[in-house]
Design an enzyme around this catalytic site. Structure first.
Site, mmCIF file in Angstrom:
data_model
loop_
_atom_site.group_PDB
_atom_site.id
_atom_site.type_symbol
_atom_site.label_atom_id
_atom_site.label_comp_id
_atom_site.label_asym_id
_atom_site.label_seq_id
_atom_site.Cartn_x
_atom_site.Cartn_y
_atom_site.Cartn_z
ATOM 1 N N GLU A 192 0.803 -1.226 0.000
ATOM 2 C CA GLU A 192 0.000 0.000 0.000
ATOM 3 C C GLU A 192 0.840 1.283 0.000
ATOM 4 O O GLU A 192 0.795 2.085 0.944
ATOM 5 C CB GLU A 192 -0.972 -0.026 1.182
ATOM 6 N N GLU A 214 -5.001 -8.569 -0.599
ATOM 7 C CA GLU A 214 -5.714 -8.302 0.649
ATOM 8 C C GLU A 214 -7.188 -8.114 0.359
ATOM 9 O O GLU A 214 -7.565 -7.381 -0.560
ATOM 10 C CB GLU A 214 -5.177 -7.049 1.365
#
Length: 751
Positions: free
Chosen positions: A247, A497
């Site tokens: 991220e 994820e």
């Protein structure tokens, strides 16, 4: 050279028998974000700032416990592990000082993962940069390298850190993610990705801070990759690849006006400063700012507040001893002053903002910077360095490329970066459920469609009814996957994820044992994954030490599929050992004694119960396991056209297109969990060929597999099992409330 255990063939994964492999994965583990010594989950303040003297040996779990966890995950049908580790775990003691005890522990755990036949890819994880900026990832010394003082973050609100929050139990839900829009993260991510452009005075050891941080980060990853290679039996045998930074975030790069909150900043919660206000707070000035909360349709302004640091600065003081870590900071980079003031953004004497558009354009090209421009220039520059570091050690490594979350992927299609060994690895969470910690089966929002401007009004993005919500999730994931192909080329897509919060509705499930809401949410996410056309996923997360009081023991998150305060799903509705069954109705017995013995230790046992107070919730449930322990293709002869599991009707369907026939030696294999498909209650329909079902000891995990020999062409398989009530433990299976009762219970008005 022997063929690779897993290889990429265009947009699919294939095994050594040229079968398409569908990767069904899990993140291991959520507690790898914080150290074992001292044991510092995010709610503990003790020894927090002693960040150099820590150890992560024992994460994600001890070697002695690894068999329990791996066999459990194997029995639930998982084939892929996203192995979570942090930069801090390797290099916490200082620049270039690696913790080889932790490296050796990691190698031991990976060897055990190999024994269980898992595919593993390594994830250098971070959330909002570091534990010391409210998340996880980088070592503490990197914060000091950027000229920041983490001890001053609470007063200046440069970061909201759970470990230093006065009342840890009252730390606001999901506020940790807003640290991306606070001073510490904005400074550090700007420096990490674009320091040479926007902070040219930030020189340390003769390097710009951008190169200094990136070089240390990728060198630490290279060190781990080299040690894994030197182990001699892990590359390809278990470790198939590496992911780029988890991220990534642009910091301030591309902000058109730092005195206003950018329109693309969708997440706001709590005191919400503009970048300019964050800069002033970091220099000890008081600011009045808007406060925000999160509602059903996203963030909304809830009021205003005054934040007063009382002169305390987030920057290291001028008299700070900068020799501790052995680096030499350039004299033109002055401690005790804001780095942006040193670059002319504002006047510290008059507090006048001089260059509100400092980050708006690329000074090299003069082009306006948006997130897409950032991704293609600065993120890709880092990604190439990261890839080179890994492939210099492991040339055939599969590279999982993770661009900024929900942003447009890098435009590399047809370029040198369009590597055939690349995987597009996006993330997806249902933001409404995640932020509100509530499963709303009546409406949701097409967030991805809104971000891509597909609606003339946000009202049109609202989806009404559970069927529409499930289809909306599927369509969002499908659109994300297709966007990856459009921008990055023909590569596999693995959602690395995706997950749900378990502490919904003020921990209602923990008080009642009723996980029906979690089951519905989990099933909706898996329905979306199965229908999206993705090649696999890694569910977030497996945290063995999760409990009902503190969840995953990190920032109030509670997404683990296991908990010490919950029960594990029985092997089958009647918990009997499985027998081998074939299409002609014959059965052959497995070794019943060994089977019972293995299953009892791998699936039935839970870890010791925690000391969770009874008022928080002492009624254990199955944690919606019936929704994530589900059938899935393992390896298919031909190509998967579609597959999916209808949980309510306990029906699995698979459609293939085959250029070759499946044989007894090389068959199509499907995982069938015994819980849903007990031996004496399975109905199978196939378009051609024959099949067998048996419980096998596959790499140390007892799993039930359907093996199908079929002809060429279009082939279909349907398997029906036993319907069960979702979300409840045995003994709680009272009749489900009807639609009107559900509406009354939820306060819904029927129109």
């Amino acid at each position: 050279m022997a063929p690779l255990r897993l290889r990429i063939d265009g947009r699919t994964f294939r095994d050594r028998n040229n079968r398409e492999v569908t990767l069904r994965g899990i993140n291991v583990a959520g507690d790898a974000k914080f150290p074992t010594s001292p044991d510092l989950p995010s709610q503990k303040p003790d020894h927090f700032y002693e960040g150099d003297d820590v150890s992560f040996v024992g994460r994600p779990f001890s070697v002695d416990e690894a068999h329990l966890h791996f066999s459990r995950l194997k029995s639930w049908g998982y084939t892929l592990i996203r192995y979570i580790f942090t930069w801090e775990a390797i290099e916490h003691a200082g620049p270039g000082r690696y913790d080889d005890d932790w490296v050796q522990h990691t190698i031991q755990v990976l060897r055990l993962a190999k024994d269980y036949g898992f595919y593993v890819f390594m994830d250098p994880h971070q959330d909002v940069w570091s534990r010391f900026t409210g998340g996880s990832g980088a070592p503490m010394w990197t914060v000091y390298a950027c000229g920041l003082n983490p001890r001053a973050f609470p007063a200046t609100e440069a970061a909201w850190v759970h470990n230093t929050y006065p009342k840890p139990a009252e730390y606001p839900k999901m506020i940790w993610a807003t640290n991306y829009s606070r001073l510490a993260c904005q400074v550090i991510f700007t420096m990490f990705f674009a320091g040479k452009t926007f902070a040219p005075k930030a020189i340390i050891d003769g390097k710009n801070i951008q190169d200094y941080l990136q070089d240390h980060f990728v060198s630490a990853c290279r060190h781990l990759a080299r040690r894994i290679q030197e182990a001699g039996d892990l590359e390809d045998g278990v470790v198939i690849g590496w992911e780029s930074m988890n991220e990534p975030n642009r910091g301030l790069v591309g902000f058109q006006d730092i005195s206003v909150i950018p329109s693309e900043q969708k997440l706001q919660k709590g005191p919400s400063p503009t970048a300019w206000q964050a800069i002033l707070l970091g220099s000890g000035r008081s600011c009045e700012m808007n406060t925000w909360d999160f509602g059903g349709l996203g963030p909304y302004k809830s009021g205003t507040t005054l934040v007063d640091p009382k002169g305390e600065m987030a920057w290291l003081p001028a008299d700070y001893d900068d020799s501790k870590y052995g680096w030499k900071r350039d004299p033109n980079w002055k401690l005790g002053e804001c780095i942006w003031a040193q670059h002319g953004l504002w006047n510290q004497s008059s507090d006048e903002l001089l260059k509100k558009d400092y980050f708006a354009k690329d000074p090299e090209s003069g082009r306006k910077i948006d997130y897409e421009y950032f991704t293609n220039k600065w993120f890709m520059s880092y990604y190439r360095k990261h890839k080179e570091a890994i492939t210099s050690v492991y040339p055939s490594a599969i590279m999982f490329c993770q661009a900024p979350v929900l942003e447009i992927p890098p435009s590399i299609k047809g370029t040198e970066d369009d590597d055939p060994n690349l995987v597009f690895s996006p993330h997806y969470y249902d933001g409404v459920t995640l932020m509100m910690k509530k499963w709303n089966r009546y409406w949701n929002v097409d967030v991805f469609g809104l971000l891509r401007g597909r609606y003339i009004s946000p009202a049109f993005a609202i989806k009404i009814g559970e069927t529409a919500i499930r289809n909306c999730f599927r369509d969002q994931l499908s659109a994300i996957r297709k966007e990856g192909i459009d921008y990055m080329g023909n590569h596999p897509c693995v959602f690395t994820e995706i997950g749900i919060p378990y502490d919904m509705d003020d921990k209602y499930a923990y008080k009642t044992g009723d996980y029906s809401r979690q089951s519905s949410a989990m099933d909706a996410n898996h329905f979306a994954l199965e229908g999206s056309g993705a090649n696999g996923y890694a569910l977030w997360t497996y945290t063995a030490i999760n409990n009902h009081e503190w969840g995953d023991l990190w920032n109030g998150e509670d997404l683990s599929i296991v908990s010490v305060d919950d029960k594990l799903l029985p092997l089958s509705p009647n918990s009997e050992p499985q027998m081998r069954q074939s299409a002609n109705g014959t059965t052959t017995s497995s070794d019943d004694r060994n089977l019972k013995e293995t299953l009892s230790t791998t699936s039935m046992l839970s870890l010791e119960r925690s000391n969770t107070p009874a008022e928080i919730g002492s009624n254990p449930g199955y944690r919606a396991a019936e929704a994530f322990v589900r059938p899935s293709p393992i390896a298919t002869v031909g190509s998967v056209i579609s597959y999916g599991f209808d949980l309510r009707n306990c029906t699995f369907a698979l459609l293939l297109e085959c250029t070759d026939a499946a044989t007894e030696e090389v068959s199509t294999e499907v995982f069938l969990p015994v819980y849903h498909f007990p031996k004496d209650n399975i109905a199978v329909e196939v378009s051609s060929g024959k099949w067998t079902i048996g419980v096998d000891d596959v790499n140390g995990g007892m799993i039930q597999i359907l093996r199908w020999q079929h002809e060429k062409g279009t082939q279909s398989l349907t398997v029906k099992g036993v319907k069960t009530r979702q979300g409840t433990s045995r003994g709680q299976e009272e009749e489900a409330p009807g639609y009107l009762q559900q509406c009354w219970q939820s306060g819904c008005t029927i129109m």
